[in-house]
Every structure is written in structure tokens, then in C-alpha cells.
Design a protein around this motif. Structure first.
Motif: not given
Length: 364
Positions: A234-261
Motif C-alpha cells: 500500500r505504501a509503495l502504491l501511494h508513493r507511486y501515485m504521488s510521484a506521478l502526480e508530482r511529475a517526479d521521474a526521479a522518485a519513480m526510480v526507487v519504486l521500479l525493479h531495474e528489469d521492470v517490464r
């Protein structure tokens, strides 16, 4: 015509109970339309899940359930009580799906990327007709106390990885595997339904299991979804949504696996005939987000807002975008997420046309 099937929800529970009182086998031809509608409608949601597994499409499953009820009405005099009324409806639904697939043959296209950690061995983009199934509809399909053995909404067999994998099975093998391994039907009942021998059923099941294994992650624990989302998810989803709404691509990096598909067919316009856009790896996906977040970029959409939901027993996010100069946030895309080891390993996106099935508004 049984056009009133869709009106069954207008019946009171008392009227419904009277309508579904026992009818002797062989006397179904004398049952009036309203009573018959009440009898079949109690099985609507589980039959829709069954058709969804057979077809992989939410919209097609809706249509085939309606076709099932129409066929049942026309053939009601053929029910002789040699099976349960529910099993009789499953026979009709399965055959309706097989007829549909015979008229509309479907072949998965070649997958354009390899599997990554925690994902299925085949990319969902290989199944262009694939659609998600709202969890809110799955709850309605849960078996009644009278039918405790109905494995209608078993989590591991409604998850997206499973739906992708069974689309690689020929229709008859798919039906056998669903009836035998998902619903737990005996080989004898399955053979009766499909009008083939028990030996044919067992042979088809063995072949289906081999093919299924080829298209699923090697360990069931890697793809079977959890009972409920954890606090960490739930916390991960909240951070993901927040990064999208802030248009913060840098914040997305730590949420994604390096091999994300990431399969996101709705993010950019496609040239007719070209494959849907797909990102394989965090770096390429983040590079695309940087462009999508930049107001000076031709790829800029606008401001993002997201609403959490669930589909196929997985976390999902419905994204809305307010275009430059717009007042409302408009429905854009629905993302299903696969999470493993605290990171997002797969994102599969679907068009906004499916929002109404999730009870989501067209604008925010």
C-alpha cells in the motif's frame, strides 16, 4: 426473447426466492420467463468468470454469458436432471465459448521481450484481446454456501499471468484444464460436458499442463497473488501515485525493479500495424516518463491524478490526465501492477474504456 434477463436485479429477494423454488426435471419448458431468469441469474457472475477464463476478455465474457442464458432459455426443455442445473449451465457456457472461438480464432502474437524477475514467461502484450477483470465483480462470483466446492475465484487462476498462459492452449484443452484443474470437475463429468471420452479428457489435460508450465513462472509462489495487499505494498502504491502526480521521474526510480517490464499501449499514438509501445527495463521507461512529464515536450500529456483499485486480484491504478488548458482530469489508462520484493516488476496497461466496469467515473 429473453430480453428481460438484465432486469433481474429489480426483483425483491422474496420474489427471487419464490422464483428459484424447485422445478422437476423435464418440466422446465413450462417455466415462465421471469422465473427462469431468476433461476439462471443466480449463476451469472460465476459463469462470467468461467467465460472470462476461456476468452481472456471481460467484454466478450459479458456477451457470452448473455448468449448462455439465451441458449438455456431456448433449450430449457432438454434439462432432464441427469446433472445439476448449475452443471447444465456450465455445459452451455463452455460450448458457447468454444463456438465463439471457432468463429473467431485467436493466436497469441510473438512476445517481444524476455521474462524478468517475478513476471510470467510471456508478456501480456502477446495477447492483444486481453482485458482485466474487476475485483468487485469477482466478489459477486464467490460460491454460495450451498456450493462450497466451486473454485470460481481462486486467486492464482484469475491472476493476469495465468490468464496470459492459458491463452496459449487450444480451446478444447483450455476448457478441459479449466473444468478439471480450476473447477475440480471429475474426468467423467468433463467428458460428458465436452462429449468426448474420458481417455481424451485425460490426454488433453496432460498436454494442457505441459503447455501451461511453459508459459508460467517456474515457481507458483512467484505468480500467485497474496491474499490481501500488505502495508508495504500500500505504501509503495501511494508513493507511486504521488510521484506521478508530482511529475517526479526521479522518485519513480526507487519504486521500479531495474528489469521492470511495461506494456503501455495507450501512452503514445500507434501507427496502424505497428506493435504497441513497450518498455523493457527501468532506464528506458524512466526516459519515456521524463518526456511525458515535461510541458515543453511533444510527448507531454498534462497533469496526472490516480485512483487505486484492484483487478485480477492484483493492485491496479486508474490514471486521469488534465490536458493543458483543461479543467477536468480525463480518464486515460488503467495499470495493473505486479510487485515482487518491494519493487514494481511489471506494469500492464489497458484503455480507459474499461473504467465503467470498475465503477470509475470518466472525469475527476
Amino acid at each position: 426473447m429473453v430480453t428481460s434477463i438484465v432486469l433481474i436485479d429489480g426483483l425483491s429477494s422474496e420474489s427471487r426466492a419464490r422464483s428459484v423454488s424447485r422445478v422437476e426435471p423435464g418440466n422446465y419448458e413450462s417455466v415462465d420467463e421471469q422465473r427462469f431468469v431468476a433461476m439462471v441469474d443466480g449463476h451469472r457472475h460465476e459463469l462470467q468468470v468461467h467465460c472470462y477464463r476461456m476468452l481472456g476478455s471481460y467484454e466478450d465474457a459479458e456477451d457470452l454469458v448473455q448468449e448462455t442464458f439465451l441458449r438455456a432459455w431456448r433449450k430449457r426443455d432438454t434439462f432432464q436432471g441427469r446433472s445439476t442445473f448449475r452443471a447444465w449451465l456450465y455445459r452451455i457456457a463452455t460450448n458457447a465459448c468454444l463456438d465463439f472461438l471457432a468463429r473467431n480464432p485467436r493466436q497469441p502474437r510473438g512476445s517481444r521481450v524476455a521474462a524478468t524477475s517475478g513476471t510470467s514467461s510471456q508478456s501480456p502484450d502477446a495477447i492483444p484481446w486481453l482485458q482485466p477483470y474487476p475485483d468487485r465483480m469477482l466478489e459477486r462470483a464467490a460460491p454460495s454456501e450451498a456450493e462450497p466446492d466451486a473454485a470460481v475465484v481462486a486467486k492464482e487462476t484469475i491472476e493476469l499471468a495465468f490468464l496470459v498462459a492459458i491463452q496459449y492452449l487450444p480451446p478444447k484443452q483450455r476448457a478441459v484444464l479449466i473444468l478439471r484443474d480450476v473447477l475440480g470437475w471429475p474426468a467423467s463429468e468433463t467428458s460428458d460436458l465436452l462429449e468426448v471420452s474420458v481417455a481424451s479428457v485425460n490426454s488433453a489435460l496432460q498436454r494442457a499442463r505441459v503447455t501451461l508450465k511453459e508459459h508460467l513462472p517456474p515457481s507458483r509462489i512467484e505468480w500467485a497473488p497474496a491474499e490481501d495487499p500488505t502495508e508495504a505494498e500500500r505504501a509503495l502504491l501511494h508513493r507511486y501515485m504521488s510521484a506521478l502526480e508530482r511529475a517526479d521521474a526521479a522518485a519513480m526510480v526507487v519504486l521500479l525493479h531495474e528489469d521492470v517490464r511495461v506494456t503501455m499501449p495507450m501512452l503514445v499514438s500507434c501507427v496502424p500495424g505497428d506493435p504497441d509501445p513497450l518498455w523493457n527495463g527501468r532506464d528506458s521507461f524512466i526516459a519515456g516518463l521524463v518526456q511525458a512529464f515535461d510541458p515543453a515536450s511533444p510527448a507531454y500529456f498534462g497533469q496526472w491524478r490516480s485512483v487505486s483499485t484492484r483487478a485480477n486480484r492484483q493492485p491496479a491504478l486508474a490514471h486521469y490526465i488534465r490536458p493543458p488548458g483543461g479543467r477536468a482530469f480525463e480518464a486515460k489508462v488503467l495499470d495493473l501492477l505486479q510487485i515482487a520484493d518491494g519493487r514494481i516488476v511489471e506494469i500492464t496497461s489497458f484503455p480507459a474504456e474499461l473504467f465503467p466496469a470498475f465503477g470509475l467515473p470518466p472525469t475527476l
